[in-house]
Design an enzyme around this catalytic site. Structure first.
Site, PDB file in Angstrom:
ATOM      1  N   GLU C  58      34.342  48.210  40.823  1.00  9.69           N
ATOM      2  CA  GLU C  58      34.230  48.853  42.130  1.00  9.69           C
ATOM      3  C   GLU C  58      33.918  50.336  42.026  1.00  9.69           C
ATOM      4  OE1 GLU C  58      36.557  46.701  41.260  1.00  9.69           O
ATOM      5  OE2 GLU C  58      36.515  45.097  42.727  1.00  9.69           O
ATOM      6  N   HIS C 127      46.740  42.557  48.205  1.00  3.92           N
ATOM      7  CA  HIS C 127      45.607  41.973  48.922  1.00  3.92           C
ATOM      8  C   HIS C 127      45.783  42.027  50.429  1.00  3.92           C
ATOM      9  CE1 HIS C 127      44.648  40.299  44.975  1.00  3.92           C
ATOM     10  NE2 HIS C 127      43.514  39.832  45.427  1.00  3.92           N
TER      11      HIS C 127
HETATM   12  C1  TPP Z   1      39.673  45.155  41.461  1.00  4.22           C
HETATM   13  C2  TPP Z   1      39.500  43.764  41.947  1.00  4.22           C
HETATM   14  N1  TPP Z   1      38.293  43.352  42.344  1.00  4.22           N
HETATM   15  C3  TPP Z   1      38.086  42.090  42.782  1.00  4.22           C
HETATM   16  C4  TPP Z   1      39.116  41.201  42.843  1.00  4.22           C
HETATM   17  C5  TPP Z   1      38.898  39.765  43.351  1.00  4.22           C
HETATM   18  N2  TPP Z   1      39.034  38.830  42.242  1.00  4.22           N
HETATM   19  C6  TPP Z   1      40.172  38.175  41.981  1.00  4.22           C
HETATM   20  S1  TPP Z   1      40.080  37.265  40.578  1.00  4.22           S
HETATM   21  C7  TPP Z   1      38.484  37.723  40.316  1.00  4.22           C
HETATM   22  C8  TPP Z   1      37.741  37.225  39.108  1.00  4.22           C
HETATM   23  C9  TPP Z   1      38.314  37.773  37.855  1.00  4.22           C
HETATM   24  O1  TPP Z   1      37.589  37.316  36.784  1.00  4.22           O
HETATM   25  P1  TPP Z   1      38.210  37.290  35.326  1.00  4.22           P
HETATM   26  O2  TPP Z   1      38.693  38.649  34.968  1.00  4.22           O
HETATM   27  O3  TPP Z   1      37.194  36.694  34.432  1.00  4.22           O
HETATM   28  O4  TPP Z   1      39.499  36.354  35.455  1.00  4.22           O
HETATM   29  P2  TPP Z   1      39.546  34.814  35.846  1.00  4.22           P
HETATM   30  O5  TPP Z   1      39.709  34.740  37.318  1.00  4.22           O
HETATM   31  O6  TPP Z   1      38.303  34.178  35.369  1.00  4.22           O
HETATM   32  O7  TPP Z   1      40.767  34.291  35.139  1.00  4.22           O
HETATM   33  C10 TPP Z   1      38.047  38.561  41.327  1.00  4.22           C
HETATM   34  C11 TPP Z   1      36.707  39.129  41.409  1.00  4.22           C
HETATM   35  C12 TPP Z   1      40.378  41.670  42.452  1.00  4.22           C
HETATM   36  N3  TPP Z   1      41.454  40.879  42.505  1.00  4.22           N
HETATM   37  N4  TPP Z   1      40.540  42.926  41.985  1.00  4.22           N
END
Ligand code: TPP
Ligand code: TPP
Ligand code: MG
Ligand code: MG
Lengths: 328, 366, 328, 366
Positions: C58, C127
Site C-alpha cells: 500500500e 478491519h
Molecule cells: C496491509 C494489508 N493489505 C491487504 C490486506 C488484505 N489481505 C488479507 S490476506 C491477503 C493476502 C495475503 O497473502 P499472503 O501474504 O500470501 O498470505 P496468504 O493469505 O496466502 O496466507 C490480503 C491481500 C491486509 N489484510 N493487509
C-alpha cells in the site's frame, strides 16, 4: 531549585528509569557513539545492548518495540521528528494500539514512542508538522505533551512506567528551554491537567510551547483588565475533562492555542468536550476560538512560516475578540 | 555486522518444485530428497506430527460446517492443505519458544498445543476464546502456548516477531521465535526492514514464508519479482532455504536446522515452504475453486496432500498400520467434535465488557 | 429512475472517467483476472496496462500514484479497507498532501485514494476502523464520504477530475445498498453538503451509512413531534460550513452521528465549527451531542461490536436528550 | 514476470574499495579498471562533466559561507565530495528524463542544468527560488529540468520515482527516471517494495544509491546488513552494479548502460556508487569532522576527491592544460558569485502568499 533544559529533563527521566528497571531499553536512529551527545551518554552508561542504534526504519522499529514488550521488555523508541513517525503509523495505530484489547488483555505493551513536533525553524513541510491529532482518534494509545522541563521529566517517567503504548510528543521549540527540576524523584501522572495561571475572565487552553505564548499574552492582557486562566492539559489521552470544564465553568470563555492544524486539530477536540458538557456549555458566553496553524503544509521561507503559525498577536486578538463577544 | 553466511539450500526436490511452479503446477512423487529425511525422526515423533496435521485438517473442515451453520462471524481464512508447514516448524520448537502468525493462523496455534475448544470459541466470538472473543479467526493468539501475535495486516507481523526475538535475546532466555507469513507479505516493506535488522543483531528467529503461490486472488507470478522468496536472504547476508512445504519431514528438518542456528546465536534464517491452499482465500466470499486458479493446478496440489504424503510414507515403511491410522483419525475427530461442542456452549461475552481492556491496568475508560 | 448499488455506482464513475480520459488508470491489490468481478470487468475493458494488479504494498502503491501523477497521469489507487491505508500513511500525509504546495505549485497531483471503512461485520480491530479523522488534520488532502449511490457516483467523478489528492471513503455497510442513479452524466461537486431531510427542531449531522440511521431516527421522532433536519456533509474537506451553520442557526440543536471514534473523530470538528461560528453559536440552545464509536478498538464478537458502534437507539436517545435540554 | 537477468558487475576496482571499506577506510590509486573508461568519452564530454562537478562544489562551498552569514534558514545537507555521482549519472540522461532526489539534492538539480541562482534562491527561501521559497534546501525540485521530486523523508522518494517511471512508460514517452537515494534509505521498506514493482513491470528506471557509508551519524556497517546495497538486486531479479562513486567516468559508464537498458524496455537497474561526503551530515549541527568518523577515513577519502581524480587524469592524458583548468574554475566561480548575488536580490515571498497553492486550481482556502 536547579534549572535544567527540557532535553536534559527528558534524558534524566530515561536515565533514572533505565537504572531503576533493567527491562527498560532505548532504541532509535539517533543513538550516537558512546560518550557523544545525549544518547552517547546513555550508551556509555548502559551499553550497546540497552541503547540500540537502529537503521532508518521507523515502521519496523515501532513494531520491534511491540514484540519486545510482548516478550517482557519496556522499550523506548525515538522516532525523532514526528513526520518520520508517519512511516510507522501502521505499526502504532493498527498494531500497538490494538494489541492489548484485541488479544483480550493477554499482554500489555509498555512502550514509549518519542517524537518531536512543531514549526518555526524553517524545516519545511516534511519536518515541521504537529501530528498528534492523527493519533488522537486511535483508541488504545496514550498521548503526553509536556510544556516545561518539570512536566517533561515527570511525564516521561510516568510514561515509561505505564503499561500501555504512550506517545510522548516533545515540542521542538522547547528543547533548549530551561526550568526548575528537583533533584529528588517525582512523577507527573498521565491524565492530570495543570492550571499554569489562574484567571477569571477566559480560559486559554495551551499545549507545549504555546503555554509560554499563552502566559505572555495573559500578562499583557492583565494590564487591560483581562484575567486569563491558562490551562495546560499536559496529556491529551487520558484527557482531564474535569479540569477543562471547571475552568470554563468559571470563566465562560474559551480560546485554544495549538500548533496542530486548525481543522481537526487538538483544538477541535477540546472545543467539542466543552460544548457537550452540560455545565461547561451552559457557562459558555461567547463562541469558542481556535488559534492554530493555518490549514496549509508548513512553508520553508521564514516570512511565510511565521504567517501560518500561532503567534502572541493572533492569540491576543482572539482573546480580546472572545471576551468582547461575551455578554458580561 | 552479521555473519554473512549464505546457504541457499535448494535440494533436488525443491528444484523440481520450482520448475513446476514456473508453469503454475506441481507434480511430484516421493523423491530421493524426500526419502533422505526418514532417518532423522522416530516413529513416535512422526506419529505426533501426523496427529497435529490431522487435528488442523479436521478442525478446519469443521469450521467449514460451522460457517455454513452461521456460527462464525466475520472472515475465515483456512489453511487446509498447508498443514505441513505448521506441524513441521512447530515440531522443531520448544514449549518456551514464541510463534507469531497471521490472518491464517489456526494451524499454527493448534500445532503449538492450544486447547482446540478455546481456539474454536475464539473463532465463534465466545467468551471462552483465547482472546475472550475480541480477536476472532484472524487473531487467534494464545500466550499460554507462546503464540504472542496473530496479525491481520499483511506484513505487519514481521517487525513484531523480530521484536519478540530481540526481547528473548536481551533477557537471555534462549527462546527462539518462529514467524509465519505468506508470499504476499514478502513484498511488504516490513519484511525487508525486519530481515535487515535481524541479520544485523543476529536475532534468534526463523522467518517462515508459507508460499502458497497466491496472495488472496493475486498469483505470486504477477506480484513477486523472483521465483523464490528465499533468494531474498542474499540481500541481508542471512541463510535462505527452500523446502517442499507439503513434506512435513522436509519442513521439520529444515526448521530444526534453522532453530538450532538461531538458538546458538548464529542469527536468522529465511525458510520458504512451497505449499498450496486447497480452499479459497476466504470462506464464503469466492467459490471454493477460485476462478483465478487453474483447475489442473488445484488438482495437482490436492494430489500432494501433506497428510496423505506422510501417511503413505509411514505405511510404506511399516511404521504404522492402516488400522492405527484409522484409530488416530477417529480420536482426532472426537477431539474436534468435543471442541466444537464446548466452544458452542461457551457464552458470548457480555456486551458492556467491550469497554474493558482498552488500557492495561485500568477499568473501562470513563 | 433505475436503481443500482453503491458499489456499481462507484464502478460506473470510474468506468466513465476512464473512457473519457486516457490518463486515468486504476491500480490496486484487488484487481481480478479479466472478466471476474468488478475490477475484472474494468480489466477486460481497459486492459492490464490501465487496470493494474499490484503486490500488497500500500505504501509504495500510494507513492507510485504520486510519481505517475507528476508525470501526467491520473491514478486511482484502491487501498481497500482503510486500516490497510495506514501502511501508506506516510506517502499520503508527508508526500501527496505536501507535493503541490511544497514545490510552489509546479505540479498538481490528480489522484484518488479509495478506502472502505466501518464496523458491524465482525472484522475485528484491524478491519473495522473508520480512520478519516486521522487524515482530516492533514492539509492538502480532500476527503469525500458519500452516503448514497447517487452521491457516490457523482463525487467519484468529481474526485477523478479534481487536480488534487482526494481520499474517497466508502462505507462498507453501503456497498450492496441501492438507490436511484440517472443514466445521463452528472457530477456532485466536492464541498457541497446536502440536507437529506428538512427539519426545524434539531440538526443531525450524519456521514455515510449513518445518514440512513439518522433518517430512520428522524422518522420515528416525527411521531413524537420532533422534526429533525438531517445534514450530510458529503465531503469533509472542503467542508460546507455555510450549510452546517445555516441548519444549526435554524434548529438551535446539534447531534452528530458518526462511525469514527468519539475522541477527535469527525464529530469533534463539526462541533468545533459550530461553536466558533458566532451566529451558529448564538443559536445553539443545548449542548452538542456526539453519537460515535466508543473509544475502543472494534471488538470481534458481535455482541461486543454492537455495543460500541452507533445505533438508532443511541441516536434517538441523544436527540431526545438534546431537545429536552434546549429551552424553547 | 520481469527478466531475471542478474549482472553483479563488480570490477577489480570495486573489489578493492570493498575490502577497504570493510576496514572503514579506502585508499585507492588509479587502477586498471579506472583507466579502462577513458576511451568512451570525448574530451569535450569530460570537460563538461568536470565543469558540472566544479559547479556543484563551488556552489556548495558558497553555501557554507552563506549559512555562516545567516542567509540560509533551516537545515543544510551538502554533498561536497559526492559530485561524481550527480555529474556521472546526469551525463547519461537526456533532457526529457526525470530525476528524483532527496534532502541532499543540490548537486542533482544543478547537474540537470537548473539555473544556479534559482536553486540558491530556493535555499535562501526567496520568491525567485525554484519552489518560490516553500521548499528550501531539502526540496530543490525544478520541474523545468525534470527534477520532479526532492523528498526529505528517507526512503520516501523511491515509490515516487517508480511512479514517474510508470507514468512515462504508460505515456510511451521513452523517458527514463533516475532515482537518487542514500545507503540509509536502502534499508527502508519502500526501497524493497519499489524495486519489486519496477522489476515486475520492467519500468524504465535507474535506482542510484549514493552509498556514502553513513546515514546521518550511523555507520552503514551498523545499519546495513550487507557490504553492498547492490547485492539486493538479487532479491528482485534485476541488475545490480557497484561502481567507484568517486570516479565520474566509471559512474557515467555504468549509468549509460543502465539508462540504455531502461530506455530499451529491459527494466530497472540498481546502481551503487561508493562515495563519501567530505563535510558533516548537516551544516552547523555537528563539527565538520564528525566525532563518529575516524579522521584517517575522512583523510583517505579526501585524497580521492572526484574532481581531483578527473583533473589529474585529464592532465595526464594531455586532454587539458593547467591553464585551461584554472580558467574553467574561474568561470564557474564567477557563475556561482553571480548566482549568489541574484539569489540575495530576490525578495522573500509576501507572507499572505503562504495561503496559496494548498490545492491546485484554487485560490487560498477560505
Ligand atoms: C496491509 C494489508 N493489505 C491487504 C490486506 C488484505 N489481505 C488479507 S490476506 C491477503 C493476502 C495475503 O497473502 P499472503 O501474504 O500470501 O498470505 P496468504 O493469505 O496466502 O496466507 C490480503 C491481500 C491486509 N489484510 N493487509
Ligand atoms: C523517515 C526519516 N527518518 C529520519 C530522517 C532524518 N534523516 C535525514 S537524512 C538522514 C540520513 C539518511 O541517510 P542516507 O539515506 O544514507 O542519505 P545521506 O544523508 O547519507 O545522503 C536521516 C536519518 C528522515 N529525514 N526521514
Ligand atoms: Mg499466499
Ligand atoms: Mg548515506
Amino acid at each position: 531549585m536547579r534549572e535544567i533544559t527540557f532535553a536534559e529533563a527528558v534524558l534524566e527521566a530515561i536515565q533514572e528509569e533505565m537504572r531503576h528497571d533493567s527491562r527498560v531499553f532505548y532504541m532509535g536512529i539517533d543513538v550516537s557513539p558512546p560518550g557523544v551527545g545525549a544518547t552517547g551518554r546513555l550508551r556509555q552508561e548502559f551499553g550497546d545492548a540497552r541503547v540500540r542504534l537502529t537503521p532508518i526504519t521507523e515502521a519496523t522499529n515501532s513494531g520491534v518495540a511491540i514484540g519486545a514488550a510482548a516478550a517482557g521488555m519496556r522499550p523506548i523508541v525515538n522516532l525523532l521528528i514526528c513526520n518520520f513517525g508517519f512511516v510507522a503509523f501502521d505499526q502504532i495505530a493498527n498494531h500497538a494500539a490494538n494489541f492489548h484489547y484485541m488479544y483480550g488483555g493477554q499482554a500489555s505493551l509498555p512502550i514509549v514512542y518519542r517524537q518531536s513536533f512543531g514549526a518555526g525553524r524553517a524545516g519545511a513541510a516534511q519536518h515541521s508538522s504537529s501530528v498528534y491529532p492523527s493519533y488522537l482518534s486511535v483508541p488504545g494509545l496514550k498521548i503526553a505533551l509536556p510544556s516545561t522541563p518539570y512536566d517533561a521529566k515527570g511525564l516521561m517517567k510516568s510514561a515509561i512506567r505505564d503499561d500501555n503504548p504512550v506517545l510522548f510528543f516533545e515540542d521542538g521549540a522547547l528543547g533548549g528551554s530551561t526550568g526548575p527540576v528537583p533533584e529528588e524523584e517525582y512523577l507527573v501522572p498521565l491524565g492530570r491537567a495543570e492550571v499554569k495561571r489562574q484567571g477569571t475572565d477566559i480560559t486559554v487552553v495551551a499545549l507545549g510551547s504555546m503555554v509560554r505564548l499563552a502566559l505572555e499574552a495573559a500578562e499583557d492582557l492583565a494590564s487591560d483588565g483581562i484575567q486569563a486562566e491558562v490551562l495546560d492539559p499536559r496529556t491529551l489521552v487520558p484527557f482531564d475533562d474535569g479540569a477543562l470544564c471547571r475552568s470554563v465553568g468559571k470563566t465562560g470563555c474559551l480560546v485554544i492555542v495549538d500548533q496542530s492544524s486548525r481543522t481537526a486539530g487538538a483544538a477541535a477536540e477540546v472545543a467539542a468536550r466543552v460544548c457537550e458538557d452540560p455545565q461547561a456549555f451552559a457557562a459558555l458566553r461567547a463562541p469558542v476560538a481556535r488559534v492554530c496553524c493555518e490549514d496549509v503544509p508548513i512553508p520553508f521561507s521564514p516570512p511565510l512560516e511565521r504567517y501560518v503559525i500561532p503567534s502572541k498577536e493572533k492569540l491576543r486578538a482572539a482573546i480580546l475578540r472572545t471576551v468582547q463577544r461575551s455578554p458580561a | 555486522m552479521a555473519p554473512s553466511l549464505f546457504c541457499y539450500n535448494w535440494g533436488v526436490c525443491a528444484r523440481t518444485i520450482d520448475s513446476l511452479c514456473k508453469r503454475g503446477m506441481l507434480y511430484l512423487e516421493a523423491s530421493a530428497a524426500l526419502r533422505r529425511c526418514r532417518i532423522d525422526f522416530s516413529t513416535a515423533e512422526l506419529q505426533q506430527v501426523l496427529r497435529t496435521m490431522l487435528l488442523i485438517r479436521l478442525f478446519e473442515e469443521r469450521l467449514v460446517t460451522e460457517v455454513q451453520a452461521g456460527n462464525i462471524p466475520g472472515m475465515l481464512h483456512l489453511a487446509v492443505g498447508q498443514e505441513a508447514a505448521a506441524a513441521g516448524v512447530c515440531a522443531a520448537l520448544k514449549p518456551e519458544d514464541y510463534v507469531v502468525t497471521t490472518h491464517r493462523g489456526h494451524g499454527h496455534v493448534l500445532a503449538r498445543g492450544a486447547e482446540p475448544w478455546r481456539v474454536m470459541a475464539e473463532i465463534f466470538g465466545r467468551s471462552g476464546g483465547t482472546c475472550g472473543g475480541r480477536g476472532g479467526s484472524m487473531h487467534v493468539a494464545d500466550f499460554s502456548v507462546g503464540v504472542i501475535c496473530a496479525d491481520a495486516i499483511v506484513g505487519g507481523c514481521l517487525p513484531i516477531a523480530t521484536g519478540a526475538a530481540l526481547g528473548a535475546k536481551m533477557r537471555g532466555e534462549g527462546r527462539v521465535t518462529a514467524c509465519f507469513f505468506g508470499d504476499g507479505a514478502s513484498n511488504q516493506g516490513p519484511f525487508h526492514e525486519s530481515l535487515n535488522l535481524a541479520s544485523l543483531w543476529a536475532l534468534p528467529i526463523v522467518y517462515v514464508c508459507e508460499n502458497n503461490l497466491y496472495g488472496a486472488s493475486s498469483p505470486a507470478r504477477e506480484t513477486l519479482s523472483v521465483q523464490d522468496v528465499a533468494v531474498r536472504a542474499v540481500g541481508y547476508g542471512i541463510a535462505g532455504e527452500v523446502v517442499d512445504g507439503n513434506d512435513v519431514m522436509a519442513v521439520a528438518e529444515a526448521a530444526a536446522r534453522a532453530v538450532e542456528k538461531a538458538r546458538s546465536g548464529q542469527g536468522p534464517t529465511l525458510l520458504e515452504c512451497k505449499t498450496y491452499r486447497f480452499r479459497s482465500h476466504m470462506e464464503g466470499r469466492t467459490p471454493a475453486s477460485d476462478p483465478y486458479r487453474p483447475e489442473a493446478e488445484v488438482a495437482a496440489w490436492r494430489e500432494r496432500c501433506p497428510i496423505d504424503l506422510l501417511q503413505g510414507r509411514l505405511l510404506a515403511q511399516g511404521a504404522v498400520s492402516r488400522q492405527e491410522l484409522e484409530q488416530m483419525r477417529a480420536q482426532v475427530a472426537t477431539e474436534v467434535e468435543e471442541a466444537a461442542r464446548k466452544a458452542l456452549e461457551s457464552d458470548y461475552p457480555s456486551p458492556a465488557d467491550a469497554l474493558l481492556h482498552v488500557y492495561a491496568g485500568e477499568g473501562p475508560p470513563e
